[in-house]
Design a protein around this motif. Structure first.
Motif, PDB file in Angstrom:
ATOM      1  N   TYR A   1       0.924  -1.241   0.116  1.00  0.00           N
ATOM      2  CA  TYR A   1      -0.051   0.116   0.210  1.00  0.00           C
ATOM      3  C   TYR A   1       0.778   1.430   0.035  1.00  0.00           C
ATOM      4  O   TYR A   1       1.970   1.498   0.520  1.00  0.00           O
ATOM      5  CB  TYR A   1      -0.735  -0.062   1.159  1.00  0.00           C
ATOM      6  CG  TYR A   1      -1.946   1.136   1.373  1.00  0.00           C
ATOM      7  CD1 TYR A   1      -2.525   1.592   0.309  1.00  0.00           C
ATOM      8  CD2 TYR A   1      -1.979   1.817   2.501  1.00  0.00           C
ATOM      9  CE1 TYR A   1      -3.585   2.796   0.378  1.00  0.00           C
ATOM     10  CE2 TYR A   1      -2.791   3.021   2.788  1.00  0.00           C
ATOM     11  CZ  TYR A   1      -3.516   3.437   1.689  1.00  0.00           C
ATOM     12  OH  TYR A   1      -4.230   4.617   1.647  1.00  0.00           O
ATOM     13  N   ARG A   2       0.341   2.317  -0.573  1.00  0.00           N
ATOM     14  CA  ARG A   2       1.453   3.430  -1.032  1.00  0.00           C
ATOM     15  C   ARG A   2       1.347   4.303   0.312  1.00  0.00           C
ATOM     16  O   ARG A   2       2.193   5.014   0.359  1.00  0.00           O
ATOM     17  CB  ARG A   2       0.929   4.030  -2.211  1.00  0.00           C
ATOM     18  CG  ARG A   2      -0.375   4.640  -2.166  1.00  0.00           C
ATOM     19  CD  ARG A   2      -0.792   5.011  -3.501  1.00  0.00           C
ATOM     20  NE  ARG A   2      -2.257   5.366  -3.678  1.00  0.00           N
ATOM     21  CZ  ARG A   2      -2.753   6.432  -3.992  1.00  0.00           C
ATOM     22  NH1 ARG A   2      -1.958   7.219  -4.738  1.00  0.00           N
ATOM     23  NH2 ARG A   2      -3.918   6.884  -3.895  1.00  0.00           N
ATOM     24  N   ARG A   3       0.569   4.479   1.327  1.00  0.00           N
ATOM     25  CA  ARG A   3       0.670   5.108   2.484  1.00  0.00           C
ATOM     26  C   ARG A   3       0.808   4.009   3.554  1.00  0.00           C
ATOM     27  O   ARG A   3       1.483   3.080   3.394  1.00  0.00           O
ATOM     28  CB  ARG A   3      -0.748   5.742   2.730  1.00  0.00           C
ATOM     29  CG  ARG A   3      -1.295   6.459   1.384  1.00  0.00           C
ATOM     30  CD  ARG A   3      -2.329   7.523   1.704  1.00  0.00           C
ATOM     31  NE  ARG A   3      -3.411   7.691   0.710  1.00  0.00           N
ATOM     32  CZ  ARG A   3      -4.039   8.864   0.378  1.00  0.00           C
ATOM     33  NH1 ARG A   3      -3.752   9.990   1.235  1.00  0.00           N
ATOM     34  NH2 ARG A   3      -5.083   8.624  -0.864  1.00  0.00           N
TER      35      ARG A   3
ATOM     36  N   SER B   1       4.621   2.118  -3.935  1.00  0.00           N
ATOM     37  CA  SER B   1       3.506   2.134  -5.072  1.00  0.00           C
ATOM     38  C   SER B   1       4.108   1.179  -6.331  1.00  0.00           C
ATOM     39  O   SER B   1       5.323   1.293  -6.677  1.00  0.00           O
ATOM     40  CB  SER B   1       3.296   3.461  -5.621  1.00  0.00           C
ATOM     41  OG  SER B   1       2.681   3.637  -6.581  1.00  0.00           O
TER      42      SER B   1
ATOM     43  N   LEU C   1       8.549  -1.710  -7.066  1.00  0.00           N
ATOM     44  CA  LEU C   1       7.785  -0.923  -6.316  1.00  0.00           C
ATOM     45  C   LEU C   1       8.694   0.337  -6.062  1.00  0.00           C
ATOM     46  O   LEU C   1       9.681   0.516  -6.045  1.00  0.00           O
ATOM     47  CB  LEU C   1       7.608  -1.507  -5.103  1.00  0.00           C
ATOM     48  CG  LEU C   1       6.683  -2.734  -5.047  1.00  0.00           C
ATOM     49  CD1 LEU C   1       6.845  -3.423  -3.947  1.00  0.00           C
ATOM     50  CD2 LEU C   1       5.422  -2.616  -5.408  1.00  0.00           C
TER      51      LEU C   1
ATOM     52  N   LYS D   1       9.480   3.592  -3.711  1.00  0.00           N
ATOM     53  CA  LYS D   1       9.185   3.864  -2.454  1.00  0.00           C
ATOM     54  C   LYS D   1       8.594   5.369  -2.409  1.00  0.00           C
ATOM     55  O   LYS D   1       8.764   6.229  -3.145  1.00  0.00           O
ATOM     56  CB  LYS D   1      10.325   3.978  -1.629  1.00  0.00           C
ATOM     57  CG  LYS D   1      11.056   2.673  -1.640  1.00  0.00           C
ATOM     58  CD  LYS D   1      12.570   2.611  -0.770  1.00  0.00           C
ATOM     59  CE  LYS D   1      13.091   1.489  -0.653  1.00  0.00           C
ATOM     60  NZ  LYS D   1      14.728   1.540  -0.167  1.00  0.00           N
ATOM     61  N   MET D   2       7.683   5.313  -1.357  1.00  0.00           N
ATOM     62  CA  MET D   2       7.025   6.646  -1.084  1.00  0.00           C
ATOM     63  C   MET D   2       7.149   7.380   0.161  1.00  0.00           C
ATOM     64  O   MET D   2       7.688   6.605   1.120  1.00  0.00           O
ATOM     65  CB  MET D   2       5.539   6.528  -1.142  1.00  0.00           C
ATOM     66  CG  MET D   2       4.857   5.508  -2.430  1.00  0.00           C
ATOM     67  SD  MET D   2       5.108   6.501  -3.891  1.00  0.00           S
ATOM     68  CE  MET D   2       3.764   7.331  -4.214  1.00  0.00           C
TER      69      MET D   2
ATOM     70  N   PRO E   1       0.614  10.453  -0.321  1.00  0.00           N
ATOM     71  CA  PRO E   1       1.977   9.840  -0.577  1.00  0.00           C
ATOM     72  C   PRO E   1       2.705  10.556  -1.769  1.00  0.00           C
ATOM     73  O   PRO E   1       2.386  11.168  -2.567  1.00  0.00           O
ATOM     74  CB  PRO E   1       1.293   8.403  -1.116  1.00  0.00           C
ATOM     75  CG  PRO E   1       0.243   8.529  -1.711  1.00  0.00           C
ATOM     76  CD  PRO E   1      -0.316   9.766  -0.963  1.00  0.00           C
TER      77      PRO E   1
ATOM     78  N   PRO F   1       5.984  10.185  -4.180  1.00  0.00           N
ATOM     79  CA  PRO F   1       7.175   9.452  -4.765  1.00  0.00           C
ATOM     80  C   PRO F   1       8.414   9.937  -4.564  1.00  0.00           C
ATOM     81  O   PRO F   1       8.702  11.242  -4.253  1.00  0.00           O
ATOM     82  CB  PRO F   1       6.819   9.630  -6.234  1.00  0.00           C
ATOM     83  CG  PRO F   1       5.677  10.288  -6.389  1.00  0.00           C
ATOM     84  CD  PRO F   1       5.362  11.099  -5.246  1.00  0.00           C
TER      85      PRO F   1
END
Lengths: 148, 133, 1105, 296
Positions: C543-545, C572, C583, C585-586, C599, C601
């Motif tokens: 999950y991005r958050r 993400s 993926l 990283k955020m 989020p 990038p």
């Protein structure tokens, strides 16, 4: 009238329920105050039309004093608040016309405050004595109107 | 224990001076005692805060000038904020101290203070401000 | 018109006036006036010969006006006027010139000045008098009835005295019973009578008196009219029980599951929502306390009565509980399993520990109904001809179908799936919501002839046909299209819906031993992850958050984690490769519109093993076909107006297709609104705007929150959970559900569960009863609204926040033989009998800085009484009484104090307590003895604070309605503290008892009788005389501007709509003259205080000489 | 770089209370604020003069306010933060005093003829007020990395944050701002009834036995309520409660020691700032290291 003692004329409008009673009490208590005070009884401070105050000044008074019940204590519920607004307006108008607005005084004096009544009358008379005679009464253009 | 009132306390000059310095009408105290019961320092005092006011109301300033109480008050204002009639007792205590200090009286001697190194500066500053002229 | 023959009578007042004022000179000066026909002086004008002198002179000189120069008009104005009247002169032609108080006395040091002031005053008075009119007192008719506001001891006394005198009296009391504060007391000082014994007979008398009309649980809403003729509108608060039918049997209270803190016992005990305040209540009728819609109900988009079904469950009445659910919703089992429960988020209990498990309670009763063969039956209310097609058998479609069928329409539901339920059936995995539950709850619809057409896809080809065939259509097509990410390799990924659909339809997906990465953070991501796990996968959610921002239901995330789903946050997807996923990283940035942190990038990447990638990044409605048919679609969603109507007039839409993918309960709520407006549309009625949200500011009773953790439901064994699609949550057990329901804090008061309705034999209970109003006409009003005491919480330094620190009225209940502890004081915290109690006087009283400036007057005596009663009940309890001064100034009071001190062993310590704090389970009282000059500390088990009394909190509102003054503490103002303590400035309105100022029972009763006597005196006359010095309008010059009307504090002035001039209601006018000062044309004037009169007087006064 | 806010450290923070200064500045940095030391600040005087006829206690503070007025214009912010209770109390009282008493201000302005006149727009704030009203407790919560779960804290306000009324940062009899903060930091808050009682203050210089007695009472009651530490914001309270435990122990053999910390140290720890460069446990007489071990 260079060195002559200045005896001001002060017309006092006293509401029937509080300040008149205070004046009675001051008398009964034999509290002295200057004879400059010339009193008249009105039912309520709110009944005093700004015209009365101006008229008194016009006709020769050096000052006027309006006595009412303490805020919240008015016999007629809110009359004293109305008086307060009216006096504020009179003062503003006098001031903007270039006259001394301190010659109109509003005081809350309850029926039990005889000593306060006497004190206010003494202090205000002293104050007006210091201020000297009012120049308002010498204004011919504002001469009194006829009343029937 | 007897005290003779020789003069109307209202007319006493030192009482008047205390009123003047503190700006407090000491005569409005009605002896409820709340100042004393809440005072964190009361147990170390010889005259309770409420008694201070009774002494003043009786014009007995001498007793107060010789008492420990004004020097024990920590000016924490607990009494001031709780006083029902709004007296600033801390200011009255200060006024009593001032009567002494203004005679160039040192209650503490800075040279005799122990552990001066470790005391925080605010401790010394406040102590000297309260206890020296 | 002006007077020409005035007489002047100067009084010597012995030497009082004549000793200073030269009375002869006054007479001489005034005699010079042309309008003065006669002037004289006399030693005592008020004496018999003095009055005779006036009478004779009036006749002899034919005087048309009289000025008496003497003392204050308050003393002899009436005397002189009467004298004039005897001589045939109208009394209003007599004026007093006050030359004693206003001239002789204040200037006695200067006789010359005094004389001149006296002459001036007399001259001014003559000027005013000259235009005085002859007047006659007004006569006002009187309504011979009275109103008493307040049913305490003062009010009851007043009412009984009036009623006994034959005056019909209306009593209004805001509580359900008469009694006021007095009935709360244990015993009364100094006689130690118990109020139950001495007050209840009075209450019964009031309740049964033929001349008394009793309205309890009522409030004065509006007051109109004036002295002798008041019109009073009274609000009767709904007790939800018809008191004409209620027999007081109490069966309702026995079954009522809702417990509330007792207001009568000041929270020292609890009572049921339906209650009688105390055993001797008058009237002996039950009242249901309902505070309003509770937060749970308000937060529910469907507004299920959550408090209601929880309350019934609390009583073990699961049958009633499911009925309460069914009142609003047939799908209890579905809702009980998958609802996102906004009710629980709003639950007041959440602020204390955790919200009540409302959803699980509902789930339990739904399952209970299945097990006990209680079926929901859809009752069709009258068949209608019109028909409705509903496209989509999901959340929105099903409820719309239900509601429309219930209203009598013919309903057909189309769905492209082979099963009923839409996303419920294929989007929610079976381990959360088994298909059997859906089928079971849809059956009542089928039984009621709702037609389901399955495997039928509606699209641009067949829609027009359907639209023609039915009178209206609802599109509830849901969101069955996957959102795309647009990253390279996306085609290699599987979509969550695909996976879930397979699982739901019983197909197998082989994921054994495979690494599965689920992309997303919503419910479908978690569902997909847990489904993949059950298919044997090794699952990670990416999950991005972070976890905090995940939109999925938090407990589902926990469940997933328990089952072995792993999480990877702040990544993400960038590219899907064979066996791997790239993926990015955020990091978290500022909050976005959804209130979650965005989020951002970072430009850094990492690789992760992934045999299968499942995308759960959102679903969209598939509405492209509708767009082709001319239905407005915006951002892939069907666009509707505020009535849920699409751009085609007989086509409505609801659910996720309109709102975008959301949850079941919102889809259902919009479905219900669509159905409602379809019905309005079909009946040609005005449609209603959709209103999902409702707010409630009710916050439960904290004191009911005994420590109790939220119950957890039973879960399936972990092995089965991981490998099968069996329902994993087994719900509450029977014991747990009852226990859990008890955690409810009863925000709404009565939960409207309906258990009482079932048992009431006289059919008196009506849970839909509304407040109503009655009007009464009365001639006099007595206000006896009593007092309140400050709450202990207002004094944190005195321990007010501790449970065992009470105010005196609360302690009174503990001492009352019929109170919650039967007269033995016990600590509210643990029920133990205290070993020591401290009383503190003057808490907030005599304390202008922190409370009120005055002495509360009754505290010394009641504290002594309470101390004595403690000793009566348990002589072994030590009592410490901290006082400043003992004020025992009543008959028998000082003696009472001495008994406490000498006979009962109460310890009195003179000094105010400054702090109370808890040490262990006792309370340390930090006080002082100012007499010995020592600090005193004592540890006790209870502290009673004699807190300051204030006027009743509702009195200010009432006072405004009555136009009577009050002070900042809520005490009503009397006309004169000494001589008119019962009167108010408003004629006909009297005050009695503690409404004027705190007073003891003796004084309250006396005042009650006194006020009654005043009212009787007023009402005994057929007509009232009124001073005629009132405002009068000259219609000739009145411009009708209305400025006078705004000035009138009595509402006496109105503008005649026809003549367009001001009109004065003489009965209301008090003659203050505020209107005249504001009149721009001088049209409105107070008679005998006219502007001309005053100005002439002013001219004389202001003149210099 | 965070947002710049003026900071008045006061003399004590520069020496014995380095632990207070560093934990304040560093915790603020985590929250996105740069506490910039007011250039050229001078001593606040520690206690405010109560004699009506004296201005000597006001001068230094008004001078500080004028400096803040000048520097504030430079950085575009009128907030002046203090964390030492005494500094806060003095600056705030001086501000209120001269605002209420314009004649006094005029006298002072005349006296300090070199400087600009004080315009009265400096917002003197205690760091706690700043956290609650300007930063927001939500933001503080967000930054908590190591919740102090299981730590029982007795919040201690002392006198000068709450009295007299015009400078009180919270309800003087039942304040809650520290409680709120500690709960957000994850700690368990002890309902400490003596939280607003005096520690004995400056008597620590010449009557340390009295202060020892106060410390005995304040610490024992906190212990009795189950507290692990007492947290305060005033360096003088800190010194008295910490160092004077020595005397308490001499007088009362049953007395048990308890570490005293600054609330900012607890913030720093919860934010994950555990370096001794921030915490300076060497400044404590009773080391809090053991009690706080779990989170260090």
């Amino acid at each position: 009238m260079t060195e002559k003692k200045f005896d001001p004329v002060i017309v006092g409008f006293f509401c029937n329920w509080c300040t008149s009673a205070a004046a009675d009490l001051a008398g009964t208590s034999r509290l002295h105050y200057p004879a400059s005070i010339r009193p008249i009884r009105v039912m309520c401070s709110s009944t005093v039309d700004p015209v009365y105050l101006v008229r008194a000044l016009q006709e020769g008074a050096d000052a006027t004093i309006l006595g009412g019940c303490h805020p919240g204590d008015c016999h007629y519920i809110t009359g004293n608040y109305k008086a307060r607004r009216r006096v504020a307006i009179v003062k503003t108008v006098l001031k903007s016309l270039g006259f001394d607005e301190t010659r109109v005084l509003l005081e809350w004096i309850s029926g039990s405050e005889g000593p306060k009544f006497a004190r206010v009358m003494n202090e205000y008379t002293d104050y007006i004595k210091k201020r000297g005679p009012s120049d308002f009464k010498y204004l011919d253009s504002l001469g009194g109107e006829k009343v029937d | 224990m007897k005290y003779t009132i020789t003069k109307d306390p209202h007319e006493d000059e030192r009482v008047q001076k205390i009123i003047e310095i503190s700006g407090q009408n000491i005569f409005s105290c009605y002896q409820c005692g709340r100042c004393s019961s809440g005072c964190p320092m009361a147990e170390f005092m010889d005259v309770l805060p409420n008694q201070v006011f009774m002494f003043l109301q009786e014009g007995d300033v001498d007793t107060l000038l010789n008492a420990k109480t004004p020097w024990i008050c920590a000016a924490c204002f607990t009494c001031t904020v709780r006083c029902p009639v709004g007296l600033d007792l801390a200011a009255v205590m200060e006024a009593i101290r001032e009567l002494q200090l203004r005679k160039n009286y040192d209650y503490v001697d800075p040279y005799k203070v122990e552990d001066r190194e470790e005391l925080p500066p605010i401790a010394m500053v406040s102590n000297f401000r309260k206890f020296t002229p | 018109m002006a007077m020409k023959r005035i007489g002047l009578f100067v009084c010597h007042c012995g030497r009082n006036i004549a000793g200073t004022v030269d009375v002869e000179r006054v007479v001489k000066e005034i005699s010079k006036r042309e309008d003065v026909a006669f002037a004289t002086h006399y030693i005592f004008m008020c004496s018999q010969p003095g009055q005779q002198l006036i009478e004779d002179s009036i006749k002899k000189y034919n005087l048309d006006g009289v000025v008496v120069a003497n003392c204050s008009p308050t003393l002899h104005e009436r005397t002189m006027r009467n004298a004039a009247a005897r001589a045939g002169l109208n009394p209003y032609r007599v004026e007093i010139a006050n030359i004693r108080e206003w001239a002789a006395w204040p200037h006695e040091d200067n006789p010359e000045a005094a004389t001149r002031v006296a002459i001036r005053i007399v001259n001014a008075t003559i000027e005013k008098l000259k235009a005085n009119a002859s007047l006659h007192p007004l006569e006002v008719p009187v309504k011979k009835r009275a109103l008493v506001v307040g049913g305490g001891v003062a009010g009851m006394q007043a009412a009984l005295d009036l009623a006994d005198a034959g005056i019909e009296t209306v009593v209004v009391e805001k509580e359900p019973s008469l009694g006021g504060n007095m009935i709360r007391l244990s015993e009364t000082f100094p006689t130690l009578d118990c109020p139950q014994c001495i007050l209840t007979p009075k209450m019964n008398d009031v309740g049964g008196h033929p001349n008394i009309k009793l309205y309890t649980y009522s409030e004065v809403e509006e007051v109109d009219g004036y002295l002798g003729n008041f019109k009073v509108k009274i609000k009767r608060k709904s007790p939800f029980i018809d008191w004409n039918k209620c027999t007081g049997c109490g069966e309702c209270a026995k079954v009522c599951p809702t417990t509330l803190p007792s207001d009568f016992d000041l929270k020292m005990a609890t009572r049921k929502a339906t209650h009688i305040p105390f055993e001797q209540a008058v009237p002996f009728k039950y009242t249901i306390t309902y505070n309003g819609v509770p937060p749970c109900n308000a937060a529910c988009p469907l507004h299920l009565n959550a408090q209601g079904y929880v309350a019934a469950a609390k009583a073990g009445r699961f049958d009633r509980s499911i009925d309460v659910v069914w009142e609003r919703l047939p799908f209890a089992g579905i809702a009980g399993r998958i609802c996102t429960h906004p009710c629980e988020s709003a639950c007041s209990r959440g602020a204390i520990d955790k919200p009540v498990g409302i959803r699980e309670v509902k789930r339990f009763v739904a399952d209970w109904a299945v097990k006990n063969d209680r079926k929901y039956i859809l009752h069709v209310k009258g068949e209608k001809e019109k028909s409705v097609a509903i496209i989509g058998a999901g959340a929105a479609g099903l409820i719309a179908a239900h509601d429309l069928r219930e209203m009598g329409y013919k309903v057909t539901v189309y769905d492209k799936l082979p099963v009923i339920g839409g996303m419920l059936a294929v989007g929610i995995p079976p381990y959360r919501l088994p298909q059997e539950v859906i089928d079971y709850e849809v059956q009542p619809l089928i039984d009621a002839s709702v037609e389901f057409v399955l495997n039928y896809e509606v699209n641009e080809k067949n829609f027009e046909e359907i639209r023609k065939k039915y009178d209206a259509v609802i599109l509830a097509i849901g969101t069955h299209k996957e959102r795309h990410l647009g990253i390279p390799g996306e085609e290699k990924a599987m979509h969550a819906l695909e996976l879930l659909k397979k699982a739901n339809l019983g197909e197998d997906v082989d994921l054994k031993g495979k690494k599965v990465v689920v992309i997303g953070g919503g419910n479908s991501a978690v569902d997909a992850a847990r489904t993949a796990l059950r298919f044997g996968g090794d699952v990670t959610i990416a999950y991005r958050r972070t976890r905090n921002e995940m939109p999925a239901i938090p407990e589902e995330i926990v469940d997933a984690e328990e089952e072995g789903v792993k999480f990877k946050f702040l990544v993400s997807p960038a590219e899907i490769l064979d066996g791997k996923i790239k993926l990015e990283k955020m990091k978290l940035g500022e909050k976005d519109a959804s209130g979650r942190r965005k989020p951002i990038p970072t430009g850094e990447y990492e690789m992760m093993d992934a045999d299968v990638v499942v995308l759960a990044v959102g679903e969209l409605p598939d509405a492209s076909w509708a767009e082709k048919l001319g239905i407005n679609v915006e951002r892939n969603r069907i666009k509707v107006n505020e009535f849920m109507q699409t751009s085609l007039q007989n086509v409505f839409a609801a659910g996720d297709a309109v709102t975008g993918a959301w949850d079941w309960v919102h889809a259902a709520a919009y479905g219900r609104w669509a159905a409602k407006n379809v019905a309005h549309y079909l009946e040609g009625e005005e449609m209603e705007k959709v209103q999902i949200e409702m707010s409630s500011n009710l916050r439960g009773y904290k004191e009911l929150a005994y420590p109790a953790k939220r119950h957890e439901t039973k879960k399936l064994g972990m092995e089965e959970r991981r490998t099968t699609f069996k329902e994993f949550n087994l719900g509450y057990t029977e014991e747990d559900v009852v226990d859990e329901a008890k955690r409810c804090l009863g925000c709404g008061g009565c939960a409207k569960c309906g258990l009482c309705v079932e048992v009431c034999e006289s059919k008196a209970i009506d849970l839909h009863m509304q407040d109503w109003y009655v009007e009464e006409e009365v001639g006099a009003i007595i206000v006896a609204t009593g007092f309140e005491v400050m709450p202990p919480e207002a004094f944190p330094e005195l321990g007010g926040k501790y449970p065992d620190v009470l105010n005196a009225l609360q302690f009174e209940r503990l001492l009352a033989p019929a109170g919650p502890t039967e007269g033995i004081p016990r600590r509210p915290s643990d029920g133990k009998i205290p070993k020591a109690i401290a009383f503190v006087h003057c808490v907030g009283s005599r304390d202008p800085q922190n409370g009120v400036p005055y002495c509360s007057r009754i505290c010394c005596m009641y504290t002594i009484k309470q101390a004595m009663l403690v000793k009566h009940a348990r002589p072994d309890i030590a009592v410490y009484d901290f006082y400043i001064d003992i004020r025992s100034n009543g008959k028998g009071y000082e003696e009472f104090y001495h008994r406490a001190k000498e006979e009962y062993g109460v310890n009195f310590i003179r000094g105010k307590v400054s702090k109370v704090y808890k040490v262990g389970d006792r309370y340390r009282v930090q006080g002082v003895d100012t007499l010995t000059g020592r600090i005193v500390e004592v540890d006790v088990d209870m502290v009673v604070l004699a807190t300051a009394a204030k006027g009743s909190s509702s009195v200010k509102e009432l006072a405004k309605k009555l136009r009577i003054p009050y002070d900042e503490w809520g005490w009503l103002k009397e006309t004169h503290l000494k001589l008119k303590p019962l009167e108010t400035p408003v004629g006909g309105v009297f005050i009695a008892g503690a409404a004027q100022f705190v007073k003891d029972i003796t004084d309250s009763v006396s005042q009650g009788s006194g006020a009654a006597a005043k009212a009787m005196a007023l009402l005994s006359k057929p007509e009232l005389e009124k001073e005629p010095l009132l405002a009068r309008v000259d219609p000739e010059i009145c411009a009708g501007c209305g400025r006078c009307k705004d000035q009138c504090a009595y509402g006496a002035i109105s503008i005649d709509p026809v003549r367009h001039v001001a009109v004065v209601n003489e009965a209301l006018c008090e003659g203050c003259g505020a209107c005249s000062a504001n009149c721009p044309t001088t049209a409105i004037q107070v008679v005998n205080f006219k502007k001309g009169q005053i100005i002439r007087a002013v001219d004389v006064l202001a003149e210099v000489f | 770089m965070g947002k710049k806010v003026m900071f008045y450290p006061g003399c004590t923070l520069k020496g014995v209370a380095k632990n207070l200064e560093d934990s304040t500045v560093e915790s603020a940095r985590v929250l996105g604020y740069d506490l910039v030391e007011l250039p050229g600040w001078t001593c606040c005087g520690a206690v405010y003069g109560l004699a009506q006829d004296s201005v000597k206690f006001t001068i230094a503070n008004v001078r500080n306010l004028i400096k803040a007025q000048n520097f504030g214009k430079e950085i575009g912010d009128n907030r002046l933060l203090a964390v030492c209770s005494m500094c806060y109390n003095n600056l705030k009282r001086a501000h209120i005093d001269v605002m209420k008493n314009r004649d006094k201000l005029k006298t002072l302005d005349l006296f300090m003829d070199e400087e600009a006149n004080y315009e009265g727009n400096i917002n003197v704030m205690h760091y706690l007020q700043f956290l609650k009203n300007d930063v927001g407790m939500d933001k503080v919560a967000e930054m908590v990395k190591k919740p102090l779960k299981g730590l029982k804290v007795a919040p201690y306000y002392g006198c000068l944050l709450l009295r007299p009324d015009e400078v009180a940062i919270d309800d003087r009899e039942d304040p809650h701002i520290l409680e709120e903060l500690f709960e957000i930091l994850g700690a368990e808050v002890v309902d400490y009834p003596l939280k607003n009682e005096c520690c004995g203050s400056y008597h620590t210089v010449d009557k340390k036995e009295i202060v020892g007695e106060r410390t005995y009472k304040l610490v024992s009651v906190a212990k009795g309520m189950g507290a692990d530490v007492i947290a305060t914001s005033c360096p003088l309270c800190f010194f008295n409660l910490d160092k004077r435990q020595e005397i308490a122990k001499q007088k009362h053999s049953e007395f048990e020691h308890m570490p005293i910390v600054y609330f900012t140290q607890l913030m720093a720890i919860a934010f994950g700032l555990t370096s001794q460069d921030v915490l300076h446990f060497d400044k404590h007489y009773i080391s809090p290291e053991e009690v706080l071990q779990k989170w260090l």
